[in-house]
Motif scaffolding. Sequence first.
Motif, PDB file in Angstrom:
ATOM      1  N   LYS A 169       0.827  -1.216   0.000  1.00 36.74           N
ATOM      2  CA  LYS A 169       0.000   0.000   0.000  1.00 36.74           C
ATOM      3  C   LYS A 169       0.860   1.265   0.000  1.00 36.74           C
ATOM      4  O   LYS A 169       0.429   2.305  -0.487  1.00 36.74           O
TER       5      LYS A 169
ATOM      6  N   VAL B 195       1.916   1.699  -3.758  1.00 41.87           N
ATOM      7  CA  VAL B 195       0.872   2.172  -4.686  1.00 41.87           C
ATOM      8  C   VAL B 195       0.302   3.530  -4.283  1.00 41.87           C
ATOM      9  O   VAL B 195      -0.512   4.101  -4.997  1.00 41.87           O
TER      10      VAL B 195
ATOM     11  N   LEU C 167      -1.357   4.259  -1.316  1.00 42.59           N
ATOM     12  CA  LEU C 167      -2.493   4.250  -0.401  1.00 42.59           C
ATOM     13  C   LEU C 167      -2.069   4.650   1.009  1.00 42.59           C
ATOM     14  O   LEU C 167      -2.865   5.153   1.785  1.00 42.59           O
ATOM     15  N   LEU C 168      -0.823   4.388   1.345  1.00 44.53           N
ATOM     16  CA  LEU C 168      -0.293   4.767   2.652  1.00 44.53           C
ATOM     17  C   LEU C 168       0.991   5.564   2.430  1.00 44.53           C
ATOM     18  O   LEU C 168       1.655   5.389   1.404  1.00 44.53           O
ATOM     19  N   SER C 169       1.305   6.407   3.395  1.00 39.32           N
ATOM     20  CA  SER C 169       2.583   7.118   3.275  1.00 39.32           C
ATOM     21  C   SER C 169       3.509   6.636   4.395  1.00 39.32           C
ATOM     22  O   SER C 169       3.064   6.444   5.527  1.00 39.32           O
TER      23      SER C 169
END
Lengths: 560, 244
Positions: B47, B50, B52-54
């Motif tokens: 994630k 892609v 979706l998370l940092s």
Amino acid sequence: MKLNNIRLLLRAAGKGDSRWEQFVTISLESKKSNSRKKSRLVIQVVIALSILLAAGSMAFMLGVNYYQMEILGSIVGIDGFSWFMGAVTAALITFMFGMFSGGSVLYHGKDLPLLLVLPLTQRELLISRLILHYKANFFMHTILFLPAVAVAIHVHGISFPIIVAALVQITIAPFIPLSLSLIVLHLFVKGKKHTRKSRESWAIIFMLTLLVVMQGLASRWMQSGMDSSNLENFANSFGIVLQGLQRILLFPKWQMSMALGPHSFVNGLYFLLAVAAITIGAIYLVATAYGETVTRLWETSTTVRKNNGKSSRSYTGHYALEWSLVRREYAIINEHSAFKMELYGEAVIPLILVVVYAISGVIGEFKVMLEPVFRLDTFPMIVTGALLLTSSLSMMSGTSYSREGKLLALSRTMPLEGASFVRGKMAAHLMLFYSTYLIFSLAALAIFRLELVHAVWMMPLGFFAVGSSACFGLAIDGRNPRLDWKLPQQAVKQNLNGLAAMGISFANIAVLAGLGYLLAEPIGLSALSSGLLLVAPSACIWWLSWKLAVSGARRLYQAQ
Amino acid sequence: MVTIQSVTKKYGNSAKAAVENLSLALVPGEIFGFLGPNGAGKSTTIKMIVGLLSQDTGTITVDGHDTLNETVLVKQRIGYVPDEPLFYEKMTANEYLQFICEIYRVPNEARQERIVRWAKRFSLHGVLDDQISSYSRGMKQKLGIVTALVHEPRLLILDEPMVGLDPKSAFILKEVMHEFCEGGRSVFFSTHVMEVAERLCTRVGIIMNGSLIACDTFHALQERSGSGDLSLEQLFLEMTDETE
């Protein structure tokens, strides 16, 4: 920023979500027979017409209130006060609903995880969400404000400034409450302890209070009818307050002056500039780190919250089976704000109304109005009948299985008898509606100074009547639950099972009222004796409804 | 193709990191299998790649582009199949794929051909005009794979892609992953199916409690263990047991 991306996002989000499709109770699938298609289409048209009728009657009620305000305004020297109040009402309610839709659309949309991985800029995503936010509230704002336009045209006649101001009001004015909702939402989501539930709970409490206060005021207006002497008294008492309000609230003042004032162009300009300023400010505030905020909220919603070693009752406690089912029932209700609004609203709004009526003095006027009835020997029975109607007409059990939706399949796998589910669901219903009936009854005994001995039959009669209402609802919903809903509103508000259950509950109260009348009038028994005798048939009806509910549940939970 | 450098990620106020000081690099043309027990940090890593998370610290780049600062460029290069497929369910599959093609700027003339080609490959051709809500779990998974492939990304990232697939579709997916890498593109995928990883992957990485405990070719891992005939499943169990 690519406008085409925004267009695509709007189109994708709007797919299958039109107003018409929201009315649709059961989808018209191609596999279904033509006759079923037709009957379903008829149901959809009936529901749509009912909703339009309800919206029309609400608009009429608002129109009457706005008209009275217009007269009030003319007494205190404010021309076009209906426009002013229409703008305030529409803005307040849009602001509250904006808190829900804004949260869902901007920060908690189910499609956000899908969109976050697409090659879109933050700005494209934000603008598409803001447009959806506007779209979601535009219709309601218009419905709330249009009666004020009708009143203005009726009183002042049609004119070019009124037409232009109405168009501006309908299209531009929603920016004010929606921008404010964005700012409040932003502050909420920036807070470290923010949770979606806490935000929605505050919004629900605030909105219920607002609705009830408005209802209280509306009842007062409707009650005073078109009697101008009442309005004059009101104007004498509150004229200065109204003039002060009109001076302080600049936005509705500009809106009113734009339509009906002497300097409509200048006021319109002020209004547009102020709207632009507040909208740009709100968007700027939200746009700073929108992507990071969405990611953070999504992140916290997908991770397990640690309880830092504190013991939790839900993990360590041992509960009776039915109590677990009751807790599950409330967990399902608390999952969607649409369920909470509908069911807790049904239970709590009458209670808040009583408080509002008591504070505003309306209840004293009721007492005076009821003076002739008050002397009747059957008065305790009449009061009980009214209270039973308030507590029995609910969607709680008539939509109980439907609310479970696809999770009903999970219930089917549980090693439990149908009767256990019915017991759990009935207990959940009683907790919400029998408890409010008890509060109403005690309040009625105190307010109308009834003898306390009446409680001996009022309490069990209420238990059986509210219990029957629960069981009839379960019996109806258990036979044909609506499980394939996409929007939570479809499981409750647009579920015909709930309406049917309310109809049967009404019939149940009518039967009991008829029996009560027979006992009290032709036979001539006292209210106490009649009430006590009514407990037996109410218990029989409850037993019958219980049997129906259990047989429905048995059929529902057996292998299909 | 992908470089992950000293990446750490914590959720909320949790004391423990979901991913801790993770570093690895994916070269063009390889299939990289990302293995680990439940809750090891596989999905969190994916994630982060892609977008979706940092990550809290460290850097991730895809094709030289930073995932935090050049998000759009990174996302344009990725085709992502999430662990739980997610769609606009009221759209038909065809409408949804057209939507994806428009977002990824797939040329008009190539769109329909690609949609039909990939849909045929995964036996979805006959149901392209059905609403996605009517699809089974496996069909949704296949649609997710087609969605990831239709815009011809440089990097294919799949989170547990075999879940829900029938044997034929799983076989086709493995074929597709191979073909995908032939042109210098790469595949990064997580799986619990060790046989698949053993047969398919150029290299595997094993993550445990948020840290990478092994990253090499299957044969290099066998040699390092001192036993040349251990299966990947046995190696995995041995390594994860040791770390515990």
